[in-house]
Design an enzyme around this catalytic site. Sequence first.
Site, mmCIF file in Angstrom:
data_model
loop_
_atom_site.group_PDB
_atom_site.id
_atom_site.type_symbol
_atom_site.label_atom_id
_atom_site.label_comp_id
_atom_site.label_asym_id
_atom_site.label_seq_id
_atom_site.Cartn_x
_atom_site.Cartn_y
_atom_site.Cartn_z
ATOM 1 N N GLN A 46 0.497 -6.551 -11.400
ATOM 2 C CA GLN A 46 0.513 -6.175 -10.542
ATOM 3 C C GLN A 46 -0.790 -7.989 -9.979
ATOM 4 O OE1 GLN A 46 0.058 -2.997 -11.365
ATOM 5 N NE2 GLN A 46 2.099 -2.809 -10.653
ATOM 6 N N ASN A 66 2.145 -5.697 -6.198
ATOM 7 C CA ASN A 66 3.340 -5.754 -6.886
ATOM 8 C C ASN A 66 3.432 -7.022 -7.353
ATOM 9 O OD1 ASN A 66 3.042 -2.685 -7.903
ATOM 10 N ND2 ASN A 66 4.101 -2.765 -5.924
ATOM 11 N N CYS A 75 -4.572 1.466 -7.404
ATOM 12 C CA CYS A 75 -3.877 0.495 -8.659
ATOM 13 C C CYS A 75 -4.879 1.635 -9.160
ATOM 14 C CB CYS A 75 -3.737 -0.497 -8.715
ATOM 15 S SG CYS A 75 -3.225 -1.045 -10.651
ATOM 16 N N GLY A 76 -4.702 2.255 -10.263
ATOM 17 C CA GLY A 76 -5.761 3.214 -11.107
ATOM 18 C C GLY A 76 -6.248 2.517 -11.810
ATOM 19 N N ASN A 77 -5.049 1.834 -13.028
ATOM 20 C CA ASN A 77 -5.887 0.636 -14.001
ATOM 21 C C ASN A 77 -6.212 -0.368 -12.971
ATOM 22 O OD1 ASN A 77 -4.859 2.644 -16.327
ATOM 23 N ND2 ASN A 77 -2.293 1.554 -15.995
ATOM 24 N N HIS A 161 4.181 9.114 -5.390
ATOM 25 C CA HIS A 161 4.848 9.399 -6.591
ATOM 26 C C HIS A 161 5.470 10.676 -6.535
ATOM 27 C CE1 HIS A 161 1.803 6.792 -9.394
ATOM 28 N NE2 HIS A 161 1.332 6.679 -7.477
ATOM 29 N N ASN A 192 7.220 5.087 -6.978
ATOM 30 C CA ASN A 192 6.666 5.458 -8.585
ATOM 31 C C ASN A 192 7.572 6.724 -8.609
ATOM 32 O OD1 ASN A 192 4.688 2.330 -8.754
ATOM 33 N ND2 ASN A 192 3.584 4.926 -7.138
ATOM 34 N N GLU A 210 6.896 2.042 -12.188
ATOM 35 C CA GLU A 210 5.974 1.773 -11.379
ATOM 36 C C GLU A 210 7.921 1.147 -10.203
ATOM 37 O OE1 GLU A 210 2.994 -0.242 -11.017
ATOM 38 O OE2 GLU A 210 1.988 0.630 -13.180
ATOM 39 N N CYS A 219 0.349 3.589 -15.594
ATOM 40 C CA CYS A 219 -0.450 3.790 -14.637
ATOM 41 C C CYS A 219 -0.953 4.797 -14.194
ATOM 42 C CB CYS A 219 1.723 3.998 -13.240
ATOM 43 S SG CYS A 219 0.625 3.930 -11.974
ATOM 44 N N THR A 221 -2.706 5.665 -11.456
ATOM 45 C CA THR A 221 -2.135 6.401 -10.557
ATOM 46 C C THR A 221 -1.045 7.880 -10.881
ATOM 47 O OG1 THR A 221 -0.757 4.578 -9.292
ATOM 48 C CG2 THR A 221 -2.892 5.342 -8.457
ATOM 49 N N GLY A 222 0.117 6.884 -11.028
ATOM 50 C CA GLY A 222 0.425 7.585 -11.908
ATOM 51 C C GLY A 222 0.300 9.184 -13.058
HETATM 52 N N1 LIG Z 1 3.445 0.141 -8.917
HETATM 53 C C1 LIG Z 1 2.455 0.969 -7.539
HETATM 54 C C2 LIG Z 1 1.684 0.286 -7.857
HETATM 55 C C3 LIG Z 1 0.540 -0.292 -8.835
HETATM 56 C C4 LIG Z 1 -0.120 1.352 -9.787
HETATM 57 C C5 LIG Z 1 -0.840 0.806 -10.889
HETATM 58 N N2 LIG Z 1 0.053 0.783 -11.982
HETATM 59 C C6 LIG Z 1 -2.251 1.989 -11.270
HETATM 60 O O1 LIG Z 1 -2.645 1.752 -12.437
HETATM 61 O O2 LIG Z 1 -2.068 3.199 -10.919
HETATM 62 C C7 LIG Z 1 3.336 0.924 -6.314
HETATM 63 O O3 LIG Z 1 3.714 0.135 -5.861
HETATM 64 O O4 LIG Z 1 2.480 1.909 -5.684
#
Ligand SMILES: N[C@@H](CCC[C@H](N)C(=O)O)C(=O)O
Length: 276
Positions: A46, A66, A75-77, A161, A192, A210, A219, A221-222
């Site tokens: 990202q 992305n 995006c959590g990380n 998700h 995701n 993702e 991830c 948020t995942g």
């Molecule tokens: N690919 C995700 C956005 C990025 C999420 C991420 N890497 C995280 O750490 O949360 C999307 O399209 O929602």
Amino acid sequence: MQLRFTKMHGLGNDFVVIDLITQRFKLKPHHIRKIADRHFGIGCDQVLTVEIPTQPDVDFCYRIYNAEGSEVEQCGNGARCFARFIRDKRLTGKQKIKVETLAGIIELELTENRQVRVDMGEPILDPKRIPFTADQQATEYALDIDGSAWQVGAVSMGNPHVILPVTDVDTAPVESVGPVTESHPRFPQRVNVGFMQVVDRDTIRLRVFERGVGETLACGTGACAAVVSGIVQGKLNSTVTVHLPGGSLSIRWQGPGQPVIMTGPATTVFEGQIQI
Ligand SMILES: N[C@@H](CCC[C@H](N)C(=O)O)C(=O)O
């Protein structure tokens, strides 16, 4: 134009972070694809930008793209890396930083042991708001993926998700089931795809395919979405260690009406300039 950037990662989910407060530039999707390209660019999952907020009482605006060029809600990380970047660049002296994202306002806090704690806000379980096509809200949904029947969880952390239960993440069909599920017709904004192995009530293992990227080493948020899904299904306690291929996160959720709290590391790798 020469753009200054910082390469960072959160558990191997890697980012190019660009300060668009001290540098004025309008990034277009083809710029993002060029920057993210691992052969012809810098390479990242990202691109994150630091911008002036549009709302009062907020410190910064945090935008996320992305690798394929699309802008996303959360995006959590990246949020943890954003906090470390702001601090290292001395853009603020505050311990707690409020940032606006497309998904709403989140709060970032650097802790004493160089970890970053993020208040990710409340998870969204209402299918209409995920968005996910379903007759009514449920803790599990029957989902046909390419002719195979799965019982899945669906959660939005601002971004959508789906969580697929597996007995062993090492043998999970991430490469085959991930891409078809990402574009499943019941997720109109794509999704995701998390593959979750419950180890015990306090521990899960997770791999995420993702949206707009492919499988990443972690991830954030995942991890939040998987834990929320496991909690509403009665499988997990309120504080869970999530083991991802790139390392581990601590996720806490105390139930409906409460925010999800994510704690983990954020690392700077190198800095540079790119001709754009
Ligand atoms: N690919 C995700 C956005 C990025 C999420 C991420 N890497 C995280 O750490 O949360 C999307 O399209 O929602």
